[in-house]
Design a protein around this motif. Sequence first.
Motif: not given
Length: 337
Positions: A139-154
């Motif tokens: 799940c962590v590896n997949n969080q690279n598609g949004g802006d930096a703040f959104t990625n951190v939250q996800r």
Amino acid sequence: MVRILLPIFAAIGVATAVVQLTTTGCSDSSGLQTCLNAVTALTSKCLNQADADASQLETVACGCTNYISSYNCYASHCWNRVNECEYQSYIIEYLINCPTAKTPVPYFPTPKGAPAACSCNVGEVYEAITGSISQGTTCVNNQNGGDAFTNVQRIQGCECCEVSAALSSIYGICPTTDPTLIGLNQVQSLETNLNTPIDSCAPYIAKYPCESDLGFPAVAGGTFYDAANLAASGTATLSNGPGTVTAPASGSVFTYTNPADSQVYVISAAGVKAGGGDSGSGNAAATTTGSSGSGSSGVSGGSNGGTSTGGAASPGKTGVAGQVSARWGLLVVAVFS
């Protein structure tokens, strides 16, 4: 980023002590004792060589092979007790303490509805917790598609779901069992390692649903718990259920490939009563495939193999540290994300 997956679990089903395999009530108690005695002697020889070589890797290899040889003895001579808490907890201890241990392992986890089974299917709990950790990494590896703040939250949502899935599995699979006996303390260690206390997770689980948004599989019981809706804890201790295993579930003779050492083991059940299958010799022999060498019944094959005694699969004779490293892998597993 590198996530270091340390052995955060203590042996599920055992509060503090190392699990001891006992011979009482086994289909072939004397054969099991002989087999385990042979394993102990060979492991002692292996450890003496590791000490002489001043090799920590060799020491780890000796320990891993001791586990494998011991549970192969049990599968041969005590197949009627493999559903019980003792054997299931021993396998979990092996999977935790041996750096390269993987399934399949004979008779693990216990199938649903099996006779004489542990009151809590600790193998199922263990697999659910480790599966949650693996899914958290994905799940962590997949969080690279949004802006930096959104990625951190996800990413925080992923880690909350990882903790929640592990915790929810304990309560969902064995709701009446005291959770401290089946992994609760270790899930709390996971919270610490991730710096993600479950108390902080309710808003993340609400905003990023674990199953429909972040891709986690459904958990036992159907609810991803947070601190606010956590189910009441059970109080029951671990015990063995009713019923008797009258014939080895895998047949009087079976083979399996152990992914930890890449050897093919032949397990022959001892003490099978008439009508329950062939009597079997009770040997836990090892053969190998591939270029590392070959072996026959009673011999642990491969270039690092040694002979076995009393039907026990031999702990491998360790050579230089490089050979042991190639066979057993690194002591710490780094997962890149």
